[in-house]
Design a protein around this motif. Structure first.
Motif, PDB file in Angstrom:
ATOM      1  N   PRO C  25      25.811 -34.232 -37.221  1.00 60.00           N
ATOM      2  CA  PRO C  25      25.076 -35.204 -38.020  1.00 60.00           C
ATOM      3  C   PRO C  25      24.895 -34.770 -39.478  1.00 60.00           C
ATOM      4  O   PRO C  25      24.715 -35.612 -40.346  1.00 60.00           O
ATOM      5  N   THR C  26      24.927 -33.469 -39.723  1.00 56.24           N
ATOM      6  CA  THR C  26      24.674 -33.017 -41.090  1.00 56.24           C
ATOM      7  C   THR C  26      25.949 -32.955 -41.908  1.00 56.24           C
ATOM      8  O   THR C  26      25.952 -32.395 -42.999  1.00 56.24           O
ATOM      9  N   ALA C  27      27.043 -33.471 -41.349  1.00 58.11           N
ATOM     10  CA  ALA C  27      28.332 -33.313 -42.011  1.00 58.11           C
ATOM     11  C   ALA C  27      28.282 -33.820 -43.447  1.00 58.11           C
ATOM     12  O   ALA C  27      27.654 -34.833 -43.743  1.00 58.11           O
ATOM     13  N   ALA C  28      28.971 -33.072 -44.300  1.00 61.70           N
ATOM     14  CA  ALA C  28      28.990 -33.439 -45.704  1.00 61.70           C
ATOM     15  C   ALA C  28      29.841 -34.669 -45.892  1.00 61.70           C
ATOM     16  O   ALA C  28      30.737 -34.926 -45.105  1.00 61.70           O
ATOM     17  N   PRO C  29      29.538 -35.422 -46.930  1.00 59.40           N
ATOM     18  CA  PRO C  29      30.360 -36.603 -47.199  1.00 59.40           C
ATOM     19  C   PRO C  29      31.822 -36.224 -47.374  1.00 59.40           C
ATOM     20  O   PRO C  29      32.698 -36.901 -46.893  1.00 59.40           O
ATOM     21  N   VAL C  30      32.023 -35.121 -48.091  1.00 60.36           N
ATOM     22  CA  VAL C  30      33.401 -34.663 -48.281  1.00 60.36           C
ATOM     23  C   VAL C  30      33.596 -33.408 -47.448  1.00 60.36           C
ATOM     24  O   VAL C  30      32.985 -32.382 -47.716  1.00 60.36           O
ATOM     25  N   GLU C  31      34.399 -33.509 -46.433  1.00 63.25           N
ATOM     26  CA  GLU C  31      34.651 -32.350 -45.577  1.00 63.25           C
ATOM     27  C   GLU C  31      35.629 -31.437 -46.297  1.00 63.25           C
ATOM     28  O   GLU C  31      36.714 -31.850 -46.705  1.00 63.25           O
ATOM     29  N   MET C 262      25.278 -26.134 -38.391  1.00 60.20           N
ATOM     30  CA  MET C 262      25.652 -25.511 -39.649  1.00 60.20           C
ATOM     31  C   MET C 262      26.849 -24.590 -39.441  1.00 60.20           C
ATOM     32  O   MET C 262      27.794 -24.591 -40.232  1.00 60.20           O
ATOM     33  N   VAL C 263      26.801 -23.820 -38.356  1.00 58.72           N
ATOM     34  CA  VAL C 263      27.897 -22.899 -38.087  1.00 58.72           C
ATOM     35  C   VAL C 263      29.199 -23.677 -37.962  1.00 58.72           C
ATOM     36  O   VAL C 263      30.206 -23.353 -38.593  1.00 58.72           O
ATOM     37  N   ARG C 264      29.156 -24.724 -37.163  1.00 60.66           N
ATOM     38  CA  ARG C 264      30.355 -25.522 -36.956  1.00 60.66           C
ATOM     39  C   ARG C 264      30.839 -26.126 -38.268  1.00 60.66           C
ATOM     40  O   ARG C 264      32.017 -26.211 -38.554  1.00 60.66           O
ATOM     41  N   HIS C 265      29.879 -26.514 -39.056  1.00 58.97           N
ATOM     42  CA  HIS C 265      30.188 -27.241 -40.269  1.00 58.97           C
ATOM     43  C   HIS C 265      30.859 -26.354 -41.324  1.00 58.97           C
ATOM     44  O   HIS C 265      31.839 -26.769 -41.947  1.00 58.97           O
ATOM     45  N   ILE C 266      30.344 -25.169 -41.524  1.00 57.64           N
ATOM     46  CA  ILE C 266      30.863 -24.411 -42.662  1.00 57.64           C
ATOM     47  C   ILE C 266      31.624 -23.141 -42.304  1.00 57.64           C
ATOM     48  O   ILE C 266      32.357 -22.623 -43.137  1.00 57.64           O
ATOM     49  N   ALA C 267      31.464 -22.622 -41.082  1.00 60.47           N
ATOM     50  CA  ALA C 267      32.076 -21.326 -40.802  1.00 60.47           C
ATOM     51  C   ALA C 267      33.569 -21.451 -40.555  1.00 60.47           C
ATOM     52  O   ALA C 267      34.035 -22.406 -39.932  1.00 60.47           O
ATOM     53  N   ASP C 268      34.334 -20.488 -41.097  1.00 67.69           N
ATOM     54  CA  ASP C 268      35.761 -20.421 -40.813  1.00 67.69           C
ATOM     55  C   ASP C 268      36.007 -19.542 -39.601  1.00 67.69           C
ATOM     56  O   ASP C 268      37.048 -19.622 -38.953  1.00 67.69           O
ATOM     57  N   TRP C 269      35.079 -18.678 -39.338  1.00 64.74           N
ATOM     58  CA  TRP C 269      35.274 -17.692 -38.282  1.00 64.74           C
ATOM     59  C   TRP C 269      33.898 -17.406 -37.685  1.00 64.74           C
ATOM     60  O   TRP C 269      32.896 -17.416 -38.416  1.00 64.74           O
ATOM     61  N   VAL C 270      33.828 -17.211 -36.376  1.00 64.06           N
ATOM     62  CA  VAL C 270      32.541 -16.977 -35.735  1.00 64.06           C
ATOM     63  C   VAL C 270      32.619 -15.715 -34.905  1.00 64.06           C
ATOM     64  O   VAL C 270      33.598 -15.490 -34.169  1.00 64.06           O
ATOM     65  N   ILE C 271      31.601 -14.890 -35.062  1.00 60.12           N
ATOM     66  CA  ILE C 271      31.499 -13.672 -34.252  1.00 60.12           C
ATOM     67  C   ILE C 271      30.251 -13.822 -33.392  1.00 60.12           C
ATOM     68  O   ILE C 271      29.185 -14.156 -33.907  1.00 60.12           O
ATOM     69  N   VAL C 272      30.404 -13.638 -32.087  1.00 59.04           N
ATOM     70  CA  VAL C 272      29.269 -13.804 -31.184  1.00 59.04           C
ATOM     71  C   VAL C 272      28.807 -12.429 -30.708  1.00 59.04           C
ATOM     72  O   VAL C 272      29.606 -11.617 -30.247  1.00 59.04           O
ATOM     73  N   MET C 273      27.515 -12.182 -30.873  1.00 61.91           N
ATOM     74  CA  MET C 273      26.953 -10.910 -30.398  1.00 61.91           C
ATOM     75  C   MET C 273      25.963 -11.169 -29.277  1.00 61.91           C
ATOM     76  O   MET C 273      25.291 -12.207 -29.252  1.00 61.91           O
ATOM     77  N   ALA C 274      25.899 -10.218 -28.347  1.00 62.82           N
ATOM     78  CA  ALA C 274      24.865 -10.260 -27.319  1.00 62.82           C
ATOM     79  C   ALA C 274      24.588  -8.835 -26.898  1.00 62.82           C
ATOM     80  O   ALA C 274      25.519  -8.029 -26.746  1.00 62.82           O
ATOM     81  N   GLU C 275      23.350  -8.523 -26.761  1.00 63.66           N
ATOM     82  CA  GLU C 275      22.936  -7.182 -26.360  1.00 63.66           C
ATOM     83  C   GLU C 275      23.617  -6.112 -27.186  1.00 63.66           C
ATOM     84  O   GLU C 275      24.039  -5.077 -26.688  1.00 63.66           O
ATOM     85  N   GLY C 276      23.746  -6.360 -28.466  1.00 65.19           N
ATOM     86  CA  GLY C 276      24.260  -5.349 -29.384  1.00 65.19           C
ATOM     87  C   GLY C 276      25.775  -5.290 -29.487  1.00 65.19           C
ATOM     88  O   GLY C 276      26.297  -4.588 -30.338  1.00 65.19           O
ATOM     89  N   LYS C 277      26.456  -6.028 -28.611  1.00 61.97           N
ATOM     90  CA  LYS C 277      27.921  -5.956 -28.640  1.00 61.97           C
ATOM     91  C   LYS C 277      28.516  -7.241 -29.184  1.00 61.97           C
ATOM     92  O   LYS C 277      27.914  -8.309 -29.073  1.00 61.97           O
TER      93      LYS C 277
END
Lengths: 441, 326, 356
Positions: C25-31, C262-277
């Motif tokens: 929903p927060t998508a920018a007018p110009v992607e 926001m992550v979906r909208h602007i990130a080119d790359w995503v790193i997922v952490m859990a329990e320090g890893k």
């Protein structure tokens, strides 16, 4: 026999060094007195005099050092070319005169077969206002106590001091843990206990029996803690005043209280009844029944406090608040109520420490608590800010350290030794011995 | 009651070396606390080191007075370094405890009989005025008007004291308007944010500690210049009095420390003359003259509490800065 | 890192378009276009990047008995926007603190732009061109907005003690810095606030100010710790645009965020952490479609013990606050059938080691 050295029951025989803490502190206050124009320390203008003559086979000895201790603080004097010395003292009272045998010529000592410690004499300045003290000097063995015996004696005294320091420090630590206040006025809460006791039991005042008067003094001190919380700290909590501000408020409170005490009791030293109880010998250790009672009372109170802290609902709530105040509040603990109880307990324990300290020094003085304050901070920091057991262990270490260090460093520097340790501990283990690292920063 | 005498004494305190000494020390404390956020509770230790450094240099090492004064300042700078290098990493209230303890250690070292030959132990030091008075260009005589009439030596002390104060104020004022001062104020607000911007926060705090310490030592020297150095002066109460003067004027201001010290001493002098006079006149029947003297210190404590609670920004502080420093 | 295999494999523009259509929903007018082709080989935790700006190896930080961060290998791609996500307590902020020198790891090495940063204090890290913001905004309240900005500039002559006493040495430079600061403030729509105390700004404005201040140092890498936390929705879009602008101006961005849109909208790359890893890496669309990530890390099953899910601990040892039985059953049935087998396989070497 009265100890010339209020902080340590001196070992039988020659003291290594007699200049004591009291000198340091009294002189320290000189400046303040100079400002406030109420000289309470011995000075040239004092009305009474102790004098004497030091001779060896009729020949005067020059440059022999003597230390005169009593109301008004310690004074040091040297004999002149005629072997004579004199000091002025402010009050008609008991004084101890000690001759420093190290300043006598080689092979010469104070000899008196009747006396265990011939280098030391107790005198009373009486109606005449003048008194003469003479020593028997001749060839002989100097009176020496073995290092080990002194060590034991000082350790026991240090434990006694540490326990009463602990009583006060526990309160300081609890207050810090639950409210975040570094309470610089805690020393005055100690003084309050002693002053209250003096008011209740002194001969010139209400003259209640000790067994009523002293507990009542502790109760009054607890009430004083409550009063401070209701009148000052709780409104400030409501106002959400920051911790640095609170710290400076406590400094202002400390100044105001300190000089209020001076206002009422003056700059001198007063004694509680039985302050000069005779010392009993236990092997190398000399203790009076007051010392023994002090140790027993401290231990009983500390155990009672520990039980309260670990067993009672309120004690557990206190620890919960120390751990995480907002979490404790969220889980339904009435933080305000618990903090008030903490102030009451802190006040009571500090007052008790004040009463015991008045016997230990001995004497009640308007700034006696301020002398203890930094040692309390040292103890609390050593153990870890905000942990009650840490404060206790820190106090014992500081107490023993202060007394035992007097064996090696000049005794007027022994408080400095404890403070240096405080600084070093803060540098290398700021969370203290028992504290947790997360509390830092 | 001798109003003329009371008011004259009070007015005279405006120019007293004690006022100037306090102003310098409070200015140093403003650099520490007001601008850098450092809770220095050991300002008395810095003042003691300045005063003793000056007196010992003259009495023991026979140095000229100006070199002795330099040595006092350098000694304070060294003390600041020794104190700061290990402790500036600590949290604020720990710094307060370390500095107050360090100041006590300093005082006890000056007080102990172990170094009696150099420090004079409990008697302190005096009789170091010859070199300073020789340098006095003012011909002997009494000068001034009204309550401010002093002899040539008294003027010499006051003139040098005021000159030092003027230079100190100028330096602090320029520093605090410069980017250096901006970084320092940033550190006061949030040290981590400033570090994240590539500033060596530790170095700035150390510089501030040294600068403030040197100013406090200068205050100690001016305070001791006319009379004597006594270890009884440098107690923790002195630190608290300087704090009161600072907070009265405004901690984060350049002229606040001056105004605060002035008001502090004018009021102190007035009360120390006025209260005993009241007692003498029988207005305060429940009080002795000595008690009247003690009363004003009680008032200092009460004033400090009220200030911190109700006017933390001080007289000259910005009303908008209602948040107390940290 | 090697650039022998230049070709990206997985991220596709189709996926991007598809995702953008579906929600956001927060998508920018110009992607704006995503940067792709960042990694080398399969997108798995610790995958090599074509042009990494940060390379971390064996970085571990423990608090008492708790391991807050334990990253075996991690590379942050240059010139892209990388998001660091994960549940609370995953060690994201701790990793931030370690990378920026605000905290010291128990062991491990990491480099920025090829320079080793082990043991380098925070202020020097910042001078190298790696600036950060904080989760709890650190606007310097009793400095004006303009002073805040000027503080951000590096290499100021007037910040040295002695030269600060001679205004002639720094006046000109200061004027230039002020001009640049006003320019940035205008861009962030804060110029009207320049003479005000920063304390008077709203939470969102403070976030903007903090970001603008960080830009004053002309960084190569901007690290934002939860830039959207507490920001008024009205400001969200402009904040997102500012972050995208950073990339357009050639900067690398690494940010921690909980806001998945926001992550979906602007990130080119995503790193997922859990329990320090680091437990997953990839482009936003594939990572977010990874059921293991969705289930375990994005809060669908918060009652599950992650340790049990990943097979790190047995059900008996599971955290008492979680539903151990559910965790095991998820492990056995749901997750497997939902196609997480590959993901599990990828974690396997890691978890095996941990068991010993």
């Amino acid at each position: 026999m009265r100890s010339p050295f209020p902080a340590v029951a001196h070992p039988p025989g020659r003291m290594i060094r007699l200049l004591g803490v009291i000198l340091a502190v009294t002189a320290a206050m000189l400046g303040v007195f100079a400002l406030s124009a109420s000289p309470a320390v011995a000075a040239e203008g004092d009305p009474y005099r102790i004098s004497g003559n030091v001779q060896l086979d009729g020949e005067p000895l020059e440059g022999v050092k003597l230390v005169i201790d009593g109301p008004g603080g310690k004074q040091e004097v040297e004999t002149d070319e005629n072997g004579q010395w004199r000091v002025s003292v402010p009050e008609k009272d008991d004084y101890t005169v000690t001759l420093d045998e190290e300043t006598l010529p080689e092979g010469i000592a104070v000899v008196d077969p009747e006396d265990d410690s011939p280098d030391e004499k107790d005198v009373t300045v009486g109606a005449g206002g003048r008194v003469t003290v003479n020593f028997f000097i001749g060839e002989g063995e100097r009176n020496v106590t073995s290092m080990w015996d002194q060590f034991i004696q000082r350790t026991v005294q240090g434990l006694n001091f540490g326990l009463m320091l602990g009583l006060a420090a526990i309160g300081l630590s609890l207050v810090f843990g639950t409210t975040g206040i570094s309470n610089f006025a805690h020393g005055e809460m100690v003084t309050f206990g002693a002053v209250a006791a003096s008011f209740l039991v002194s001969a010139g005042s209400l003259a209640l029996p000790l067994w009523i008067g002293l507990p009542l003094a502790v109760v009054l001190s607890a009430g004083f803690g409550l009063l401070l919380d209701m009148g000052l700290w709780r409104p400030l909590r409501r106002k959400r005043v920051g911790v640095v501000q609170l710290m400076i408020v406590s400094i202002g409170l400390s100044l105001a209280l300190r000089y209020t005490f001076q206002f009422f009791i003056g700059g001198g030293t007063t004694q509680l009844p039985y302050a000069s109880a005779p010392k009993l010998n236990f092997g190398p250790v000399q203790l009076s029944w007051i010392d023994i009672a002090s140790i027993v009372i401290s231990i009983v109170m500390i155990i009672a406090f520990a039980l309260w802290l670990t067993r009672s609902r309120l004690g557990k709530a206190t620890r919960a608040i120390s751990d995480n105040s907002s979490l404790a509040a969220a889980s339904g603990i009435d933080v305000d109520y618990v903090v008030r109880v903490v102030w009451i307990i802190a006040g009571g324990l500090a007052g008790l420490a004040g009463v015991l300290y008045a016997y230990y020094r001995p004497g009640i003085k308007w700034d006696m608590g301020a002398q203890m304050l930094l040692l309390m901070f040292a103890a609390v920091t050593l153990g870890g800010l905000g942990t009650a057991y840490g404060a206790l262990i820190g106090s014992l270490i500081v107490g023993v350290l202060v007394e035992v260090s007097g064996l090696w460093i000049p005794s007027d520097l022994k408080y400095a030794g404890a403070l240096v340790i405080l600084i070093v501990i803060l540098l290398f283990r700021p969370q203290g011995i028992l504290g947790r690292r997360e509390r830092i920063g | 009651m001798d109003w003329i005498q009371i008011l004259s004494n009070t007015a005279s305190s405006i120019l007293s070396p004690a006022t100037i000494g306090y102003a310098l020390a409070a200015l140093g404390l403003a650099v520490h606390f007001g601008y850098a956020g450092l809770l220095n509770m050991g300002i008395a230790g810095f003042m003691a080191i300045g005063a003793y450094g000056y007196a010992i240099s003259i009495l023991t090492f026979d140095l000229p007075w100006w070199l002795a004064a330099m040595i006092g300042l350098v000694a304070a700078a060294i003390f600041a370094l020794i104190l700061g290098v290990p402790t500036l990493r600590l949290r604020g209230d720990y710094l307060a405890i370390v500095t107050i303890a360090a100041a006590e250690v300093v005082r006890l070292l000056f007080l102990t009989t172990a170094f009696d030959d150099v420090t004079g132990s409990a008697d302190g030091l005096s009789g170091y005025h010859a070199s300073f008075r020789e340098a006095n260009p003012i011909p002997p005589g009494m000068y001034g008007f009204g309550p401010w009439v002093y002899n040539e030596n008294q003027w010499w002390v006051r003139i040098l004291g005021l000159l030092t104060l003027a230079i100190a104020v100028l330096v602090v004022w320029m520093l605090m308007r410069s980017p250096w001062g901006r970084v320092l104020k940033g550190i006061r607000e949030d040290e981590d944010a400033v570090r994240a911007l590539g500033k060596n926060a530790f170095a700035y705090k150390l510089q501030a500690l040294v600068l403030g310490g040197v100013l406090a030592a200068a205050g100690g020297i001016v305070y001791a210049l006319p009379s004597a150095v006594s270890p009884g002066v440098y107690v923790t109460s002195l630190t608290f009095f300087v704090w009161t003067a600072l907070l009265l004027g405004g901690a984060a201001t350049v002229f606040g420390p001056l105004l605060g010290s002035l008001i502090f001493w004018v009021l102190q002098t007035f009360l120390s003359n006025f209260l005993p006079a009241l007692v003498q006149a029988g207005v305060l029947p429940f009080m002795t003259q000595i008690q009247a003297g003690t009363l004003r210190f009680i008032l200092v404590g009460v004033a400090l509490m009220l200030l911190v609670i109700f006017m933390p920004q001080g007289i000259l502080g910005n009303k908008k800065e209602l948040t107390f420093v940290k | 890192m090697s650039s022998e295999i230049p070709a990206p494999t997985e991220p596709t523009t189709d996926a991007a378009a598809e995702a953008a259509d579906q929600h956001d929903p927060t998508a920018a007018p110009v992607e704006r276009p995503k940067t792709t082709g960042l990694h080398v080989g399969d997108a798995k935790p610790g995958v090599a990047k074509v042009d990494p700006i940060i390379v971390a190896d064996g970085v571990r930080r423990t608090f008492g008995g708790l391991t807050a961060v334990d990253v075996e290998h991690l590379e942050i791609p240059r010139g892209a926007i990388t998001a660091l996500i994960g549940p609370n307590g995953a060690g994201k902020t701790t990793l931030f603190n370690l990378l920026t020198g605000f905290d010291k790891p128990n062991e491990g090495t990491w480099t920025f732009d090829g320079k080793s940063l082990s043991g380098v204090p925070a202020f020097k890290v910042a001078r190298l061109g790696q600036v950060r913001t904080f989760q709890l905004t650190k606007a310097l309240g009793l400095l004006t907005v303009l002073e805040n900005m000027k503080l951000g500039a590096t290499g100021q002559r007037g910040e040295r003690f002695w030269s600060s006493l001679i205004p002639a040495l720094w006046r000109k430079q200061d004027a230039k810095i002020e001009a640049r600061a006003m320019g940035l403030l205008a861009k962030f729509k804060l110029d009207a606030k320049a003479p005000d105390f920063a304390a008077s700004l709203s939470g969102g404005q403070r976030k903007l100010l903090e970001m603008a201040r960080a830009l004053m140092s002309e960084p190569k890498l901007v690290m934002l710790d939860e830039p959207m936390a507490g920001v008024n929705p009205a400001l969200t879009q402009s904040l997102l645009d500012h972050i995208l602008d950073l990339k357009d101006e050639g900067m690398t961005v690494l940010f921690v965020e909980h806001d998945m849109h926001m992550v979906r909208h602007i990130a080119d790359w995503v790193i997922v952490m859990a329990e320090g890893k680091v437990v997953a890496e990839g482009d936003p669309y594939s990572v977010m479609r990874d059921p293991a990530v969705i289930d375990a890390y994005l809060g669908a099953h918060q009652e599950l013990d992650l340790g049990v899910v990943t097979g790190r601990v047995t059900a008996e040892e599971a955290d008492p606050t979680t539903d151990a039985a559910a965790s095991t059953s998820v492990d056995a049935d749901e997750l497997a059938s939902a196609g997480t087998a590959e993901a599990e396989a990828e974690f396997a070497p890691d978890t095996e080691e941990k068991k010993k």
